[in-house]
Design a protein around this motif. Structure first.
Motif, PDB file in Angstrom:
ATOM      1  N   PRO A   1       0.801  -1.233   0.045  1.00 32.34           N
ATOM      2  CA  PRO A   1      -0.035   0.163  -0.003  1.00 32.34           C
ATOM      3  C   PRO A   1       1.055   1.397   0.083  1.00 32.34           C
ATOM      4  O   PRO A   1       2.076   1.367   0.266  1.00 32.34           O
ATOM      5  CB  PRO A   1      -0.582  -0.164   1.431  1.00 32.34           C
ATOM      6  CG  PRO A   1      -0.679  -1.302   1.806  1.00 32.34           C
ATOM      7  CD  PRO A   1       0.551  -1.973   1.288  1.00 32.34           C
ATOM      8  N   GLY A   2       0.262   2.355  -0.481  1.00 30.17           N
ATOM      9  CA  GLY A   2       0.877   3.774  -0.375  1.00 30.17           C
ATOM     10  C   GLY A   2       1.353   4.046  -1.819  1.00 30.17           C
ATOM     11  O   GLY A   2       0.649   3.508  -2.869  1.00 30.17           O
ATOM     12  N   LYS A   3       2.489   4.899  -1.762  1.00 29.94           N
ATOM     13  CA  LYS A   3       2.884   5.588  -3.146  1.00 29.94           C
ATOM     14  C   LYS A   3       3.667   4.492  -3.918  1.00 29.94           C
ATOM     15  O   LYS A   3       4.540   3.566  -3.422  1.00 29.94           O
ATOM     16  CB  LYS A   3       3.785   6.681  -3.081  1.00 29.94           C
ATOM     17  CG  LYS A   3       4.289   7.220  -4.249  1.00 29.94           C
ATOM     18  CD  LYS A   3       5.018   8.554  -4.011  1.00 29.94           C
ATOM     19  CE  LYS A   3       5.438   9.010  -5.307  1.00 29.94           C
ATOM     20  NZ  LYS A   3       6.281  10.380  -5.072  1.00 29.94           N
ATOM     21  N   SER A   4       3.518   4.170  -5.118  1.00 31.93           N
ATOM     22  CA  SER A   4       4.436   3.522  -6.063  1.00 31.93           C
ATOM     23  C   SER A   4       4.390   3.905  -7.364  1.00 31.93           C
ATOM     24  O   SER A   4       3.682   4.574  -7.669  1.00 31.93           O
ATOM     25  CB  SER A   4       3.836   2.079  -6.327  1.00 31.93           C
ATOM     26  OG  SER A   4       2.540   1.995  -6.648  1.00 31.93           O
ATOM     27  N   ILE A   5       5.872   3.679  -7.951  1.00 35.06           N
ATOM     28  CA  ILE A   5       5.920   4.073  -9.200  1.00 35.06           C
ATOM     29  C   ILE A   5       6.523   2.855 -10.288  1.00 35.06           C
ATOM     30  O   ILE A   5       7.453   2.118  -9.683  1.00 35.06           O
ATOM     31  CB  ILE A   5       7.154   5.174  -9.373  1.00 35.06           C
ATOM     32  CG1 ILE A   5       6.869   6.407  -8.369  1.00 35.06           C
ATOM     33  CG2 ILE A   5       7.538   5.626 -10.758  1.00 35.06           C
ATOM     34  CD1 ILE A   5       7.588   7.682  -8.377  1.00 35.06           C
ATOM     35  N   VAL A   6       6.028   2.491 -11.120  1.00 30.79           N
ATOM     36  CA  VAL A   6       6.300   1.597 -12.334  1.00 30.79           C
ATOM     37  C   VAL A   6       6.962   2.226 -13.335  1.00 30.79           C
ATOM     38  O   VAL A   6       6.090   2.885 -14.146  1.00 30.79           O
ATOM     39  CB  VAL A   6       4.922   0.401 -12.432  1.00 30.79           C
ATOM     40  CG1 VAL A   6       5.637  -0.535 -13.436  1.00 30.79           C
ATOM     41  CG2 VAL A   6       4.434   0.010 -11.147  1.00 30.79           C
ATOM     42  N   THR A   7       7.998   1.952 -13.863  1.00 33.82           N
ATOM     43  CA  THR A   7       8.833   2.469 -14.913  1.00 33.82           C
ATOM     44  C   THR A   7       8.880   1.510 -16.116  1.00 33.82           C
ATOM     45  O   THR A   7       9.776   0.482 -15.609  1.00 33.82           O
ATOM     46  CB  THR A   7       9.933   3.150 -14.777  1.00 33.82           C
ATOM     47  OG1 THR A   7       9.830   4.247 -13.759  1.00 33.82           O
ATOM     48  CG2 THR A   7      10.581   3.957 -15.940  1.00 33.82           C
ATOM     49  N   LEU A   8       8.310   1.584 -17.370  1.00 32.89           N
ATOM     50  CA  LEU A   8       8.647   0.396 -18.084  1.00 32.89           C
ATOM     51  C   LEU A   8      10.072   0.388 -18.622  1.00 32.89           C
ATOM     52  O   LEU A   8      10.403   1.408 -19.112  1.00 32.89           O
ATOM     53  CB  LEU A   8       7.566   0.413 -19.474  1.00 32.89           C
ATOM     54  CG  LEU A   8       6.193  -0.244 -19.114  1.00 32.89           C
ATOM     55  CD1 LEU A   8       5.233   0.645 -17.933  1.00 32.89           C
ATOM     56  CD2 LEU A   8       5.411  -0.208 -20.283  1.00 32.89           C
ATOM     57  N   ALA A   9      10.545  -0.616 -18.662  1.00 30.96           N
ATOM     58  CA  ALA A   9      11.835  -1.107 -19.312  1.00 30.96           C
ATOM     59  C   ALA A   9      11.968  -1.079 -20.735  1.00 30.96           C
ATOM     60  O   ALA A   9      13.085  -0.900 -21.619  1.00 30.96           O
ATOM     61  CB  ALA A   9      12.392  -2.206 -18.810  1.00 30.96           C
ATOM     62  N   GLY A  10      10.701  -1.488 -21.603  1.00 30.32           N
ATOM     63  CA  GLY A  10      10.755  -1.476 -22.912  1.00 30.32           C
ATOM     64  C   GLY A  10       9.294  -0.998 -23.365  1.00 30.32           C
ATOM     65  O   GLY A  10       8.515  -0.550 -22.452  1.00 30.32           O
TER      66      GLY A  10
END
Length: 280
Positions: A88-97
């Motif tokens: 839970p809480g803040k999250s950041i998902v950064t795509l590698a491709g």
């Protein structure tokens, strides 16, 4: 049974217009059930998918594209063909491709649930679905956890089941050929929905609605053909089974919320040692 079963609903994402205001730079398609929300996002490398304050855990399934996931003070490099549980809480998902990534939330992510293509079907909460009561916190507390799906292939079954406090996903191994129609598995669930999320190939979902004493409420069998990506949400008591057709491998993720007790008691949950069952 005196009350007719609800009709199935879902998202035919492959022919729907994408949402472009969920995450900058990404195209998104959203569907929901009473207790869960699925988000399929297609974006170029470097795109970030951000949740500023998600109320509970969610899951990410990567396919051909990996990602960097940051949450709870940690950062993990997530490989393609993985399942990741985000605290839970803040999250950041950064795509590698460049490509698609799948996220599954509980319906407590109300901002996403409200944007679902089938949101109108849940304007009023269905009375036939058990409440979203969370299971106990994971061993060692909430944190990022990632699993390489290839490590959890078991002989004799296509099931790869994972649970969190609020969700359960069965990320099935691909079906390389059309399913044998003499070995289908029609069944129903008493008080929970099943979300069948197709991420590859074409599926036919066969549905049979139970009869009530009032013949006027009877509904004909349905044979719903859906390409990928798509989600069909199957209500409780509806008998169902699915089969892939065509020459593309069939790839399906079954979504449940909260976790299924029957699967948990059978010992088929890959990360069951990390997520305790409720007492008793």
């Amino acid at each position: 049974m005196s009350t007719p079963a609800r009709a199935a609903s879902g998202g035919w994402h492959y022919k729907e217009e994408a949402l472009t205001d969920i995450d900058p730079g990404a195209r998104a398609w959203i569907a929901r059930g009473a207790n869960f929300v699925t988000v399929v996002s297609d974006a170029p490398a470097g795109t970030t998918l951000t949740r500023t304050d998600n109320p509970d855990e969610y899951m990410i399934v990567t396919d051909k594209v990996g990602a960097t996931v940051s949450a709870g003070g940690e950062t993990l490099e997530v490989a393609p063909d993985s399942l990741t549980i985000v605290p839970p809480g803040k999250s950041i998902v950064t795509l590698a491709g460049d490509g698609e990534i799948i996220r599954v939330f509980s319906s407590r992510a109300a901002d996403l649930a409200g944007r679902a293509t089938n949101a109108e079907a849940y304007a009023d909460r269905p009375v036939d679905v058990a409440p979203l009561d969370p299971w106990p916190e994971p061993v060692g507390g909430y944190r990022l956890r990632t699993y390489a799906l290839a490590d959890h292939v078991r002989e004799g079954t296509n099931m790869r089941v994972f649970r969190s406090t609020n969700l359960m996903l069965n990320v099935m191994t691909p079906r390389e050929t059309p399913r044998d129609t003499s070995k289908l598995t029609p069944h129903s669930h008493a008080d929970f929905e099943q979300g069948s999320l197709a991420i590859g190939g074409v599926y036919i979902h066969h549905l049979r609605y139970p009869w009530t004493p009032d013949m006027a409420t009877w509904r004909a069998d349905e044979h719903v053909e859906m390409a990928s990506p798509s989600v069909l949400v199957i209500p409780p008591t509806v008998i169902h089974t699915s089969r892939n057709i065509g020459d593309q491998p069939g790839r399906l993720i079954d979504v449940f919320a909260p976790p299924r007790m029957d699967f948990s008691l059978r010992g088929v949950v890959a990360n069951g040692d990390e997520y305790p069952m409720p007492a008793g």
